[in-house]
Design an enzyme around this catalytic site. Structure first.
Site, PDB file in Angstrom:
ATOM      1  N   ASP A  16     -39.698 -20.008  21.512  1.00 36.42           N
ATOM      2  CA  ASP A  16     -38.842 -19.095  20.750  1.00 36.42           C
ATOM      3  C   ASP A  16     -39.075 -19.212  19.240  1.00 36.42           C
ATOM      4  OD1 ASP A  16     -37.583 -18.449  23.236  1.00 36.42           O
ATOM      5  OD2 ASP A  16     -36.473 -20.320  23.043  1.00 36.42           O
ATOM      6  N   GLU A  17     -40.301 -19.488  18.844  1.00 38.41           N
ATOM      7  CA  GLU A  17     -40.614 -19.647  17.411  1.00 38.41           C
ATOM      8  C   GLU A  17     -40.827 -18.309  16.720  1.00 38.41           C
ATOM      9  OE1 GLU A  17     -42.460 -21.046  19.828  1.00 38.41           O
ATOM     10  OE2 GLU A  17     -42.444 -23.227  19.604  1.00 38.41           O
ATOM     11  N   LYS A  32     -43.263 -16.106  18.047  1.00 37.57           N
ATOM     12  CA  LYS A  32     -44.710 -15.885  18.212  1.00 37.57           C
ATOM     13  C   LYS A  32     -45.033 -14.408  18.351  1.00 37.57           C
ATOM     14  CE  LYS A  32     -44.808 -18.544  21.872  1.00 37.57           C
ATOM     15  NZ  LYS A  32     -43.538 -19.264  21.845  1.00 37.57           N
ATOM     16  N   ALA A  81     -41.399 -16.168  29.622  1.00 42.42           N
ATOM     17  CA  ALA A  81     -41.499 -15.900  28.189  1.00 42.42           C
ATOM     18  C   ALA A  81     -40.701 -14.637  27.885  1.00 42.42           C
ATOM     19  CB  ALA A  81     -42.956 -15.683  27.814  1.00 42.42           C
ATOM     20  N   GLY A  82     -40.274 -14.521  26.665  1.00 41.81           N
ATOM     21  CA  GLY A  82     -39.592 -13.285  26.278  1.00 41.81           C
ATOM     22  C   GLY A  82     -39.812 -13.042  24.808  1.00 41.81           C
ATOM     23  N   HIS A  83     -40.477 -11.934  24.480  1.00 42.88           N
ATOM     24  CA  HIS A  83     -40.713 -11.606  23.082  1.00 42.88           C
ATOM     25  C   HIS A  83     -39.876 -10.394  22.714  1.00 42.88           C
ATOM     26  CE1 HIS A  83     -43.900 -14.370  22.817  1.00 42.88           C
ATOM     27  NE2 HIS A  83     -44.813 -13.658  23.404  1.00 42.88           N
ATOM     28  N   THR A  84     -39.276 -10.448  21.547  1.00 43.58           N
ATOM     29  CA  THR A  84     -38.606  -9.259  21.030  1.00 43.58           C
ATOM     30  C   THR A  84     -39.392  -8.797  19.820  1.00 43.58           C
ATOM     31  OG1 THR A  84     -36.525 -10.225  21.725  1.00 43.58           O
ATOM     32  CG2 THR A  84     -36.385  -8.360  20.221  1.00 43.58           C
ATOM     33  N   GLN A  90     -44.301 -19.886  25.806  1.00 41.62           N
ATOM     34  CA  GLN A  90     -43.624 -21.188  25.707  1.00 41.62           C
ATOM     35  C   GLN A  90     -44.238 -21.965  24.531  1.00 41.62           C
ATOM     36  OE1 GLN A  90     -44.762 -20.441  29.246  1.00 41.62           O
ATOM     37  NE2 GLN A  90     -43.007 -19.130  29.021  1.00 41.62           N
TER      38      GLN A  90
END
Ligand code: IMP
Length: 424
Positions: A13-14, A16, A39-42, A222
């Site tokens: 959760d940096e 990326k 994983a989850g990207h916004t 991750q």
């Protein structure tokens, strides 16, 4: 640089996704090399928000995207994302999925959930997306791969073989419901129709692209401290997020990687269980969580928040071979009058270390040695270059660089894709 790996340098959760989104502009292909829909990207683009779990973030930039052999694929999630992108007027014609990637099957989800329930107090705190059980079956050589969807007969046979064993486990060990062969086979045959056009020899595709001088971005999911080998085992994911795994997870030579960019938040968060030395004590943790909107993209869980941990980050620089750092969410720290940073750990015997403890018990007992830096109490909203940063914010970044001996080349100052400052 032709082959660049972006890797999470903390516990995930940096931010990326945003860094990949930025660098994808100058890349020809974006690849994922491990992990799955845990994983989850916004990614925020103007007034549009994209939440992505299976596809590489490069899809938002319209770049060719690869899901490598090291990934695990939940067909339901992947197809859902492909459908959504198409409905939003974006092509998915250049999505390439490795035939060697493993499929997450319904029993993986059921086992992940049942096993966490059984562990109770000792639970890992997984995302319950079936990741661990899917990788376990891969290692057991009982997995079902994406290429199996190309042949309905093989697909059905493999489901039958796996179910014969999994149903016993589900009923006898986990005391839960078994799966019906006909139902699962019909469901996965349906997915097969939709997935077939995307199945590709992605190793060859990426190899040829690099040979032709194309720029390829490898997007880690991750992060380092969640790595199965190098993370805080057992509170880790079941794949290898570290940068060198990009080579195995896509199928290129180790020597092909030209650059590794680590992504770290200007503070630290962690979801799930496990030790966390720089975790903030008291109400400042809640303040940080609210300011940074620190809730899981996939699970909605509250993230634990801590001050920047340079011991852990130094370790990430080492095990990934990080050449440059992207420091994200610096704006969140604007609200604190003083900003503590963890520079060393005190171990059980009282001695101090700058290096990450190799033994789990030392890490569990480690106490942070905090150095307090001046805050800046000013918004970073209007900063368009590093020179616009308040002096104390610049000092914070320089402190990190000095301690780690790595350049911070990107600085995140807000949620928008434009809120990233670049340093030469
Ligand atoms: P799993 O990957 O679902 O098996 O979960 C194992 C551990 O990794 C748990 O502590 C999760 O919270 C953590 N984890 C997995 N994916 C992510 C992520 O994308 N961000 C942060 N933590 C994650």
């Amino acid at each position: 640089m032709p082959a660049t790996v972006i890797v999470g340098a903390q516990w995930g959760d940096e931010g990326k996704g945003k860094i990949v989104d930025l660098l994808a502009q100058d890349s020809d292909i974006v690849c994922r090399y491990q992990g799955g829909p845990n994983a989850g990207h916004t990614i925020v683009v103007g007034d549009e928000t994209f939440k992505i779990r299976a596809l590489p973030s490069g899809i938002v930039r319209g770049k060719p995207c690869v899901i490598g052999n090291g990934c695990v694929v939940d067909p339901d999630v992947l197809i859902g994302e492909l459908d959504e992108f198409e409905q939003r007027g974006r092509s998915t014609a250049q999505v390439y999925v490795s035939g060697n990637a493993h499929l997450i099957m319904p029993w993986h989800l059921a086992i992940d959930q049942a096993s966490e329930r059984r562990l109770g107090r000792l639970a890992i705190g997984t995302t319950r997306r079936g990741i661990g059980p899917c990788y376990a079956d891969k290692a057991m050589r009982l997995g079902i791969r994406v290429q199996d969807v190309l042949d309905p007969k093989i697909l059905r046979q493999k489901i039958e073989v796996a179910l014969a064993e999994k149903n016993l486990w589900l009923q006898r060990v986990y005391e839960t419901e078994p799966f019906d062969l006909e139902t699962v086979a019909a469901q996965y045959e349906g997915y097969a129709q939709r997935l077939r056009p995307y199945v590709t020899d992605t190793s060859l595709y990426v190899y040829n692209a690099l040979r032709d001088g194309k720029f390829v971005l490898f997007e880690g999911a991750q992060a380092t401290l969640l790595d199965l080998d190098h993370g805080t085992y057992p509170f880790v994911t079941s794949s290898n997020p570290v940068a060198s795994a990009a080579a195995t997870g896509v199928g290129i030579g180790a020597g092909r990687i030209d650059r590794v960019i680590g992504v770290a938040k200007a503070y630290v968060t962690r979801v799930g269980e496990g030790p966390f030395p720089s975790e903030i004590e008291g109400p400042a943790q809640d303040t940080m969580r609210e300011l940074g909107h620190e809730y899981g993209t996939v699970t909605g869980r509250s993230r634990r928040c801590g001050w920047l941990d340079l011991v852990a980050l130094r370790y990430a620089v080492r095990v990934n071979g990080i050449d440059q750092l992207a420091l994200t969410k610096l704006d969140v720290l604007s609200h604190f009058a003083e900003v503590p940073v963890c520079v060393r750990y005190t171990l059980r015997g009282g001695e101090e270390t700058r290096d990450f403890p190799a033994h789990q018990s030392d890490f569990h007992a480690a106490k942070p040695v905090l150095e307090t830096l001046a805050g800046w109490s000013e918004t970073l909203d209007d900063c368009t270059s590093v020179d616009d940063l308040p002096e104390a914010a610049r000092r914070y970044v320089e402190f990190v660089e000095r301690e780690l001996d790595v350049e911070v080349t990107l600085i995140g100052t807000g949620a928008e894709r434009t809120n990233v400052l670049t340093r030469a």
